[in-house]
Design a protein around this motif. Structure first.
Motif, PDB file in Angstrom:
ATOM      1  N   ASP A  18       0.813  -1.219   0.000  1.00  0.00           N
ATOM      2  CA  ASP A  18       0.000   0.000   0.000  1.00  0.00           C
ATOM      3  C   ASP A  18       0.844   1.265   0.000  1.00  0.00           C
ATOM      4  OD1 ASP A  18      -2.401  -1.447   0.092  1.00  0.00           O
ATOM      5  OD2 ASP A  18      -2.194  -1.696   2.254  1.00  0.00           O
ATOM      6  N   VAL A  19       1.977   1.245  -0.664  1.00  0.00           N
ATOM      7  CA  VAL A  19       2.926   2.345  -0.617  1.00  0.00           C
ATOM      8  C   VAL A  19       2.349   3.655  -1.173  1.00  0.00           C
ATOM      9  CG1 VAL A  19       4.092   1.894  -2.820  1.00  0.00           C
ATOM     10  CG2 VAL A  19       5.366   2.881  -0.926  1.00  0.00           C
ATOM     11  N   ASN A  20       1.349   3.591  -2.040  1.00  0.00           N
ATOM     12  CA  ASN A  20       0.747   4.809  -2.596  1.00  0.00           C
ATOM     13  C   ASN A  20      -0.465   5.292  -1.797  1.00  0.00           C
ATOM     14  OD1 ASN A  20       2.531   5.201  -4.779  1.00  0.00           O
ATOM     15  ND2 ASN A  20       1.523   3.543  -5.873  1.00  0.00           N
ATOM     16  N   ASP A  21      -0.836   4.570  -0.768  1.00  0.00           N
ATOM     17  CA  ASP A  21      -1.957   4.950   0.088  1.00  0.00           C
ATOM     18  C   ASP A  21      -1.408   5.819   1.227  1.00  0.00           C
ATOM     19  OD1 ASP A  21      -3.974   5.116   2.018  1.00  0.00           O
ATOM     20  OD2 ASP A  21      -4.694   3.080   1.633  1.00  0.00           O
ATOM     21  N   ILE A  22      -1.482   7.140   1.038  1.00  0.00           N
ATOM     22  CA  ILE A  22      -0.861   8.060   1.987  1.00  0.00           C
ATOM     23  C   ILE A  22      -1.399   7.860   3.394  1.00  0.00           C
ATOM     24  CG2 ILE A  22      -0.442  10.478   2.560  1.00  0.00           C
ATOM     25  CD1 ILE A  22      -0.773  11.123  -0.420  1.00  0.00           C
ATOM     26  N   LYS A  23      -2.697   7.668   3.527  1.00  0.00           N
ATOM     27  CA  LYS A  23      -3.279   7.501   4.863  1.00  0.00           C
ATOM     28  C   LYS A  23      -2.732   6.258   5.552  1.00  0.00           C
ATOM     29  CE  LYS A  23      -7.463  10.013   3.723  1.00  0.00           C
ATOM     30  NZ  LYS A  23      -8.872   9.948   3.394  1.00  0.00           N
ATOM     31  N   LYS A  24      -2.620   5.162   4.810  1.00  0.00           N
ATOM     32  CA  LYS A  24      -2.079   3.931   5.413  1.00  0.00           C
ATOM     33  C   LYS A  24      -0.598   4.109   5.755  1.00  0.00           C
ATOM     34  CE  LYS A  24      -1.605  -0.921   5.427  1.00  0.00           C
ATOM     35  NZ  LYS A  24      -0.441  -1.596   5.116  1.00  0.00           N
ATOM     36  N   VAL A  25       0.147   4.731   4.864  1.00  0.00           N
ATOM     37  CA  VAL A  25       1.565   4.964   5.143  1.00  0.00           C
ATOM     38  C   VAL A  25       1.717   5.838   6.385  1.00  0.00           C
ATOM     39  CG1 VAL A  25       3.692   6.025   4.276  1.00  0.00           C
ATOM     40  CG2 VAL A  25       2.316   4.590   2.757  1.00  0.00           C
ATOM     41  N   TRP A  26       0.881   6.865   6.509  1.00  0.00           N
ATOM     42  CA  TRP A  26       0.945   7.738   7.680  1.00  0.00           C
ATOM     43  C   TRP A  26       0.674   6.948   8.962  1.00  0.00           C
ATOM     44  CZ3 TRP A  26       2.833  11.682   9.989  1.00  0.00           C
ATOM     45  CH2 TRP A  26       2.228  12.220  11.116  1.00  0.00           C
ATOM     46  N   GLU A  27      -0.372   6.120   8.960  1.00  0.00           N
ATOM     47  CA  GLU A  27      -0.690   5.330  10.154  1.00  0.00           C
ATOM     48  C   GLU A  27       0.467   4.396  10.512  1.00  0.00           C
ATOM     49  OE1 GLU A  27      -3.226   5.798  12.257  1.00  0.00           O
ATOM     50  OE2 GLU A  27      -3.764   7.476  10.950  1.00  0.00           O
ATOM     51  N   THR A  28       1.062   3.770   9.515  1.00  0.00           N
ATOM     52  CA  THR A  28       2.198   2.874   9.745  1.00  0.00           C
ATOM     53  C   THR A  28       3.402   3.662  10.237  1.00  0.00           C
ATOM     54  OG1 THR A  28       1.359   1.422   7.999  1.00  0.00           O
ATOM     55  CG2 THR A  28       3.653   1.111   8.665  1.00  0.00           C
ATOM     56  N   PHE A  29       3.642   4.816   9.613  1.00  0.00           N
ATOM     57  CA  PHE A  29       4.767   5.667  10.006  1.00  0.00           C
ATOM     58  C   PHE A  29       4.612   6.142  11.454  1.00  0.00           C
ATOM     59  CE2 PHE A  29       7.020   9.728  10.303  1.00  0.00           C
ATOM     60  CZ  PHE A  29       8.278   9.361   9.855  1.00  0.00           C
ATOM     61  N   LYS A  30       3.401   6.530  11.849  1.00  0.00           N
ATOM     62  CA  LYS A  30       3.154   6.967  13.230  1.00  0.00           C
ATOM     63  C   LYS A  30       3.532   5.866  14.222  1.00  0.00           C
ATOM     64  CE  LYS A  30      -1.115   8.112  13.478  1.00  0.00           C
ATOM     65  NZ  LYS A  30      -2.440   8.648  13.834  1.00  0.00           N
ATOM     66  N   ASP A  31       3.105   4.639  13.933  1.00  0.00           N
ATOM     67  CA  ASP A  31       3.455   3.521  14.811  1.00  0.00           C
ATOM     68  C   ASP A  31       4.967   3.307  14.845  1.00  0.00           C
ATOM     69  OD1 ASP A  31       0.764   3.127  15.338  1.00  0.00           O
ATOM     70  OD2 ASP A  31       0.556   1.478  13.901  1.00  0.00           O
ATOM     71  N   PHE A  32       5.587   3.387  13.670  1.00  0.00           N
ATOM     72  CA  PHE A  32       7.037   3.209  13.543  1.00  0.00           C
ATOM     73  C   PHE A  32       7.788   4.267  14.360  1.00  0.00           C
ATOM     74  CE2 PHE A  32      10.827   4.505  11.002  1.00  0.00           C
ATOM     75  CZ  PHE A  32      11.627   3.395  11.249  1.00  0.00           C
ATOM     76  N   CYS A  33       7.270   5.489  14.406  1.00  0.00           N
ATOM     77  CA  CYS A  33       7.914   6.573  15.154  1.00  0.00           C
ATOM     78  C   CYS A  33       8.013   6.269  16.640  1.00  0.00           C
ATOM     79  CB  CYS A  33       7.138   7.876  14.969  1.00  0.00           C
ATOM     80  SG  CYS A  33       7.306   8.588  13.348  1.00  0.00           S
TER      81      CYS A  33
END
Length: 140
Positions: A18-33
Motif C-alpha cells: 500500500d505504498v501509494n496509500d498516503i493515509k495507510k503509510v501515515w498510520e504505519t509511520f506513526k506507529d514506527f515513530c
C-alpha cells in the motif's frame, strides 16, 4: 530490534504493497515513530512539505522523516534520515503550502503527531493521488 541499518526494510515490510496509500503509510509511520531503534537517544521526527525543484522539475514534496543520529564506539559518526515522500504536480493550492515541523519542538511524540494532523498542509494532500512515492534512507 530495529537498527538504523534495517530501519528502511522494516518500515517497507510494515507498509507492504500500500505504498501509494498516503493515509495507510501515515498510520504505519506513526506507529514506527514510537518504536525503539537501537542506539537512539531521542526520537527525531520531521514533517515537511513544499514545492521544490530538487529534481529539475517543480514538484510538491510531502514528506514524513525519521532522523537517526549514529554513534560508533560512543562517538558521533553521522546522521541518517528515513523518508516516506510523496510527490505531486504542484497546483495553485499546493503552492501555498510549505512547512517544516520537528517533533523535538513538542512535549512528546503524541503531541507532535496530533498537531501534524491538524495542519491544512497535511490534510489537503491526503485527499490527492501522488505521481510518485519514494521510501529511501540517506546519510546527511
Amino acid at each position: 530490534m530495529i537498527t538504523v541499518k534495517n530501519a528502511k526494510s522494516y518500515l517497507e515490510e510494515k507498509i507492504g504493497e500500500d505504498v501509494n496509500d498516503i493515509k495507510k503509510v501515515w498510520e504505519t509511520f506513526k506507529d514506527f515513530c514510537k518504536e525503539p531503534v537501537e542506539g537512539e537517544e531521542d526520537k527525531e521526527i520531521l514533517f515537511q512539505c513544499g514545492v521544490y525543484d530538487f529534481t529539475g522539475e517543480e514538484l510538491f514534496h510531502f514528506d514524513f522523516v525519521r532522523q537517526f543520529t549514529v554513534y560508533e564506539e560512543d562517538e558521533y559518526s553521522h546522521m541518517e534520515q528515513l523518508h516516506c515522500e510523496f510527490l505531486f504536480k504542484p497546483t495553485d493550492e499546493l503552492r501555498n503550502f510549505e512547512t517544516t515541523e520537528w517533533s523535538m519542538n513538542y512535549d512528546d511524540i503524541d503531541d507532535f503527531l496530533n498537531h501534524i494532523v491538524t495542519l491544512q498542509e497535511f490534510k489537503t494532500p491526503l485527499e490527492l493521488k501522488p505521481i510518485k512515492t519514494e521510501i529511501y534512507q540517506e546519510e546527511i
